[in-house]
Write a protein that holds these residues in place. Structure first.
Motif, PDB file in Angstrom:
ATOM      1  N   HIS A 120       0.810  -1.223   0.000  1.00 19.26           N
ATOM      2  CA  HIS A 120       0.000   0.000   0.000  1.00 19.26           C
ATOM      3  C   HIS A 120       0.848   1.281   0.000  1.00 19.26           C
ATOM      4  O   HIS A 120       0.475   2.283  -0.622  1.00 19.26           O
ATOM      5  N   HIS A 160       1.048   4.355  -2.769  1.00 18.54           N
ATOM      6  CA  HIS A 160       0.877   5.805  -2.566  1.00 18.54           C
ATOM      7  C   HIS A 160       1.946   6.579  -3.358  1.00 18.54           C
ATOM      8  O   HIS A 160       1.675   7.631  -3.939  1.00 18.54           O
ATOM      9  N   ASP A 188      -6.765   7.080   0.008  1.00 21.86           N
ATOM     10  CA  ASP A 188      -6.731   5.719  -0.514  1.00 21.86           C
ATOM     11  C   ASP A 188      -7.583   5.578  -1.771  1.00 21.86           C
ATOM     12  O   ASP A 188      -8.712   6.059  -1.819  1.00 21.86           O
TER      13      ASP A 188
HETATM   14 ZN    ZN Z   1      -3.257   4.990   2.519  1.00 23.20          ZN
END
Ligand code: ZN
Ligand code: KG4
Length: 332
Positions: A111, A115, A301
């Motif tokens: 994750h 980003h 997100d």
């Molecule tokens: Zn995040």
């Protein structure tokens, strides 16, 4: 190559279709924030259940909005970690089933790396090498990004993440969750120099962070000033935000100078803070350093960044097998 990206690490269920690693054909985000706001923060068990309800319609919508059929997808990318285990399991298991069922390659995406890829989706992305800050409710990590696959961790928080500090200060002031947007809005009406909250820089040349001191200092101030009107609250918000921005900016410029990089990218929920982005751009320009930040929908997100990272992993043959599982902790 058309990649379907799936993200479910925290409180957003997201799916996206990305072509050739950069062209976003669709990006759907179902946020659970209104539900968690009632409890003052993310409730992991609720998050998992809501992901289960949302995952199929969100993926369907991403495919329909992209104007493609499932048959046209060449690979699947899903967040493997770090994040909430129960939440991750929903998206990753869904992706696994889809991939094995249709005999498609599956990338298990980190994750935090994803980003950083939200910066590579910019029309004019930073060139390698660059310094990247992933700053969210869970992380405050500085990386030296030297290639599409190399992320050297230079520093991280030793206690609270920057976004977490925004959320806790907001909670203490009775302003609700998430704290970042409301503190930023309130701070626009306050003088950032009136209250000087502490800037924790740690040891000389350290690229680590500590935000618990700023948070405690705000708590102390609120305890000593129980009857605040909106103008007083704005002053506290502005003073707190200025302290966080000051520390983040100084450390980023230090990282860039120590690695002789002329580019800094910021990503993650806190990078949506326009006061931060503007201050960092201003200060960096004095050192000849250019600053990159994602467009607002890609700060928090989303699954477009997952698909973008997954694309390079699939190209690199970094694939998941059925025995791969999710992970909760940082691996880069
Ligand atoms: Zn995040
Ligand atoms: O990346 P993200 O959506 O989720 C993760 O934590 O992974 O980041 C959410 C965090 C929250 O702590 C929220 O308060 C913060 O990002 N945030 C902001 C702003 N918008 C969101 N912090 C400061 N200023 C903002 N405008």
């Amino acid at each position: 190559m058309i990649i379907l990206g799936i993200e479910s690490s925290c409180d957003e269920t997201a799916a996206a279709v990305v072509e050739s690693g950069r062209q976003i054909r669709s990006s759907i985000i179902a946020s659970q924030v209104d539900t968690h706001a009632q409890y003052g923060g993310v409730v992991p068990e609720l998050a998992s259940r809501m992901h289960i309800e949302a995952i199929e319609p969100v993926v369907d919508k991403a495919i329909v909005e992209a104007g493609i059929s499932l048959d046209q997808i060449d690979g699947i990318a899903a967040t493997r970690g770090p994040g909430l285990i129960g939440a991750l399991l929903v998206g990753f298991s869904f992706a696994k089933a889809l991939a094995w069922g249709r005999d498609l390659p599956l990338a298990g995406v980190n994750h935090l790396e994803a980003h950083i890829y939200s910066l590579l989706l910019l029309e004019e992305p930073p060139q390698f090498p660059f310094i990247a800050l992933v700053v969210s409710g869970g992380h405050t990590n500085i990386y030296h990004v030297t290639s599409p696959h190399q992320f050297e961790l230079l520093g991280q928080t030793r206690d609270d993440a920057a976004g977490e500090a925004f959320d806790k200060v907001s909670k203490m002031m009775g302003l609700g969750y998430p704290g970042g947007p409301v503190i930023e809005r309130l701070a626009k009406n306050g003088d950032p120099n009136e209250i000087k909250f502490p800037r924790s820089m740690l040891e000389k040349d350290s690229l680590d962070f500590s935000f618990s001191g700023i948070k405690s200092s705000v708590a102390r101030y609120l305890h000593l000033h129980p009857d605040m009107d909106e103008a007083d609250q704005a002053t506290v918000a502005a003073g707190f935000q200025a302290a966080v921005i000051d520390v983040l900016s100084k450390k980023l410029i230090l990282a860039a100078r120590s690695r002789k990089c002329k580019q800094i990218g910021i990503a993650g929920g806190v990078s949506a803070n326009q006061t931060f982005a503007a201050a960092l751009k201003d200060r960096s320009a004095k050192h000849g350093i250019k600053v990159f930040s994602p467009p607002l929908p890609l700060c928090g997100d989303n699954a477009a960044m997952i698909a973008a990272r997954g694309f390079t992993m699939i190209q690199n043959n970094e694939l998941c097998t059925p025995d791969h599982d999710v992970f909760s902790r940082t691996k880069i």
